[in-house]
Design an enzyme around this catalytic site. Structure first.
Site, PDB file in Angstrom:
ATOM      1  N   ILE A  22      30.378  33.394  66.077  1.00 38.23           N
ATOM      2  CA  ILE A  22      31.017  32.094  66.339  1.00 38.23           C
ATOM      3  C   ILE A  22      30.297  31.360  67.472  1.00 38.23           C
ATOM      4  CG2 ILE A  22      33.186  30.960  67.027  1.00 38.23           C
ATOM      5  CD1 ILE A  22      33.299  32.235  64.256  1.00 38.23           C
ATOM      6  N   CYS A 384      37.134  34.958  40.320  1.00 33.49           N
ATOM      7  CA  CYS A 384      36.337  36.078  39.819  1.00 33.49           C
ATOM      8  C   CYS A 384      37.239  37.125  39.162  1.00 33.49           C
ATOM      9  CB  CYS A 384      35.459  36.638  40.933  1.00 33.49           C
ATOM     10  SG  CYS A 384      33.954  37.371  40.258  1.00 33.49           S
ATOM     11  N   GLU A 408      35.360  46.902  32.458  1.00 32.92           N
ATOM     12  CA  GLU A 408      35.171  47.525  33.775  1.00 32.92           C
ATOM     13  C   GLU A 408      36.219  48.623  33.993  1.00 32.92           C
ATOM     14  OE1 GLU A 408      35.524  44.764  37.068  1.00 32.92           O
ATOM     15  OE2 GLU A 408      35.017  46.293  38.543  1.00 32.92           O
ATOM     16  N   HIS A 510      32.654  31.945  42.815  1.00 33.99           N
ATOM     17  CA  HIS A 510      33.359  32.017  44.106  1.00 33.99           C
ATOM     18  C   HIS A 510      33.288  30.684  44.844  1.00 33.99           C
ATOM     19  CE1 HIS A 510      33.911  36.448  44.425  1.00 33.99           C
ATOM     20  NE2 HIS A 510      32.954  36.428  43.509  1.00 33.99           N
ATOM     21  N   GLU A 512      34.943  29.768  47.319  1.00 35.27           N
ATOM     22  CA  GLU A 512      35.171  29.925  48.765  1.00 35.27           C
ATOM     23  C   GLU A 512      33.879  29.982  49.568  1.00 35.27           C
ATOM     24  OE1 GLU A 512      35.591  32.214  46.464  1.00 35.27           O
ATOM     25  OE2 GLU A 512      35.264  34.266  47.176  1.00 35.27           O
TER      26      GLU A 512
HETATM   27  N1  GLN Z   1      34.753  43.266  39.173  1.00 32.14           N
HETATM   28  C1  GLN Z   1      34.530  42.035  38.487  1.00 32.14           C
HETATM   29  C2  GLN Z   1      33.137  41.966  37.882  1.00 32.14           C
HETATM   30  O1  GLN Z   1      32.266  42.676  38.292  1.00 32.14           O
HETATM   31  C3  GLN Z   1      34.794  40.836  39.380  1.00 32.14           C
HETATM   32  C4  GLN Z   1      33.932  40.795  40.603  1.00 32.14           C
HETATM   33  C5  GLN Z   1      34.466  39.896  41.669  1.00 32.14           C
HETATM   34  O2  GLN Z   1      35.660  39.582  41.701  1.00 32.14           O
HETATM   35  N2  GLN Z   1      33.616  39.492  42.597  1.00 32.14           N
HETATM   36  O3  GLN Z   1      32.882  41.183  37.013  1.00 32.14           O
END
Ligand code: GLN
Length: 549
Positions: A22, A384, A408, A510, A512
């Protein structure tokens, strides 16, 4: 030797967690606002090649750059403060340094010499520090040395810094971040740990130019003089760094202490302009003076360690400011969500975010949280794995595919609605199968996501192995879960939305990672906006019920 780029090194002493990231980001912000192009780099003294394979409980969130590097979460702070993307060159670990040196040795590049920590490892470190400077894009490179001075594993880094100070002289400086603890029993701030820490640096041949002193109480002049005298720095280079209400206060606090001015003087750089921090201050004002308040649930499996979802938490702060709204985040452990407590846990929420993740732990709680959001019209953002859970939930409960899953978790499931693409399957190395970094995505006009972005072609960062299985797409769309965003080159589904829901968005990427103070992320802004609307409509519904009763 003269060099057009200036290098600032930030080291830490006494203890870890003093907030080097920071302080580095705040200094960079001040220098940037004076017109200097600045970037920040983090050197991490651990042996992992990158934090990609590290458990978030160990190391917090893994931040991903546009060029697909899995990096330390401090890079997230750098981007959020500077609004400039970082890259693979901005984070280097000991593992990567050794890997590069050993690969060179195998290629015979050392011509039969004995390969040693000094000079080979330190040379590699110095090269990595200078990669950013040599690109010519930056006037100033700030390099944060992870760990604490005195750690065995930090030694080669401090030695590399010492050599650079010797080679580049006035083009380099060292800021040492240290702690001035308050001893309640004595009623005093104590400088001795700082003196010892500076001595330790001196033993390694490095005299810090500036001391940033973390403290819970103000440093008076006598104390500053004492620190200056015994640590061999000028009095104006003793910078007080008080605990702040929010990390976004720190650039202003550092400006009050004239950290940027001292840095420029020591680097022989002109002040250029007075830093213009109007936008930053207006952000802070809005952050501290919200006109409304909402509570969103963050459903994840690492909620005990909030650093695991650092960028998401910060994105909510940015999106809250954009909506003039305080966003309270209720951290909900997905493993503890059960059918019997879900109503109690989630019904007070104005929005539900289901977090990213890997593996099966806590996934059924995530799927139940999606169902609750879908059935109760609560604004939903799935990121994700959160998006994948939304797809699985819809398949199971709307398309009646009871055995739907992601491969998965169940590679033999009857309906693999989330699965791996054929070309990924033969890659054995776990690090190699991931889709990482920025990919384009085309959004459907008038979808909630296109409205939020106010654009139909976007680019977002990915970090995952599994994908929406397009074999099932028609069935999903027929029942109201639409693919509103897809990769224009591959056709992979990147965004799903539910037609008859006020705001239900699942994204394979993502968002974020790209939210900054200057550019709050549109999806988070849209999600918070939808949550505010939801609260309002709930409140008016309650008012109607009250008046009827
Ligand atoms: N585990 C999931 C994948 O590999 C999602 C990965 C995540 O949320 N970053 O596709």
């Amino acid at each position: 030797m003269s060099n057009s780029t200036k290098y600032i090194f930030v080291t830490g002493g006494v203890t870890s967690s003093l907030g080097k990231g920071i302080i580095s980001a705040s200094l960079a912000k001040l220098l940037q606002s004076r017109g200097y192009t600045t970037t920040i780099q983090k050197l991490d003294p651990y042996i992992n090649i990158d934090p990609g394979t590290l458990n978030p409980y160990e190391h917090g969130e893994c931040f991903v750059t546009d060029d697909g590097a899995e990096t330390d979460l401090d890079l997230g702070h750098y981007e959020r403060f500077l609004n400039v993307p970082t890259s693979i060159a901005n984070n280097v670990t000991t593992g990567r340094i050794y890997q590069a040196v050993i690969e060179k040795e195998r290629r015979g590049e050392f011509l039969g010499k004995t390969v040693q920590v000094i000079p080979h490892i330190t040379d590699e470190i110095k090269d990595r520090i200078q990669i950013l400077g040599k690109k010519g894009d930056f006037d100033i490179v700030i390099t944060e040395i992870g760990g604490t001075v005195g750690d065995i594993e930090s030694l080669p880094y401090v030695e590399a810094v010492r050599q650079m100070l010797w080679e580049f002289e006035s083009d380099c400086l060292v800021i040492h971040l240290t702690l001035i603890p308050y001893l309640a029993a004595a009623g005093e701030l104590k400088t001795k740990p700082t003196q010892h820490s500076v001595k330790q640096l001196l033993e390694l041949g490095v005299q810090p130019d500036i001391l940033c002193c973390r403290t819970e109480h103000a440093l008076d002049l006598t104390l500053r003089k004492k620190i200056a005298k015994f640590c061999n720095v000028s009095i104006n280079a003793v910078i007080e760094s008080r605990d702040a209400e929010t990390i976004y206060d720190v650039p202003i606090l550092m400006q009050d202490e004239e950290l940027d001015k001292v840095v420029l003087e020591k680097l022989n750089l002109p002040s250029k302009t007075i830093p213009n921090l109007d936008n930053w201050k207006s952000f802070l004002y809005k952050l501290k003076n919200p006109t409304k308040e909402i509570t969103v649930g963050l459903v994840g499996k690492y909620v005990e360690l909030k650093d695991s979802y650092k960028s998401i938490a910060e994105s909510f702060i940015h999106a809250g400011v954009a909506n003039q709204c305080r966003v309270n985040v209720k951290w909900i452990h997905s493993e503890k969500l059960t059918k019997s407590n879900i109503k109690a846990e989630l019904s007070d929420l104005d929005g539900i975010l289901v977090a990213p993740g890997f593996g099966s732990r806590g996934i059924s709680g995530k799927i139940d949280a999606v169902k609750f959001a879908r059935e109760n019209n609560i604004p939903f953002l799935g990121i994700c794995l959160g998006m994948q859970c939304a797809v699985i939930e819809f398949a199971r409960n709307v398309l009646n595919m009871t055995d739907a899953n992601t491969t998965e978790i169940d590679s033999d499931c009857k309906f693999p609605v989330i699965s791996m693409m054929e070309e990924q399957k033969n890659i054995a190395n776990l690090g190699g199968t991931m889709r990482l970094g920025a990919y384009k995505c085309k959004l459907k006009p008038n979808s909630n996501s296109a409205i939020a972005y106010n654009s139909e072609l976007i680019s977002e960062r990915h970090r995952h192995r599994y994908e929406f299985n397009n074999e099932y797409l028609a069935q999903f769309e027929e029942k109201g879960m639409l693919a509103t965003g897809s990769n224009p080159d591959t056709g992979l589904v990147e965004v799903v939305e539910i037609k008859n829901h006020p705001w239900f968005v699942g994204v394979q990427f993502h968002p974020e990672y790209k939210s900054t103070v200057e550019n709050p992320h549109p999806l988070f802004v849209g999600f918070v906006g939808a949550a505010i609307e939801f609260t309002k409509s709930n409140a008016s519904a309650e008012a109607i019920v009250d008046s009827v009763n």
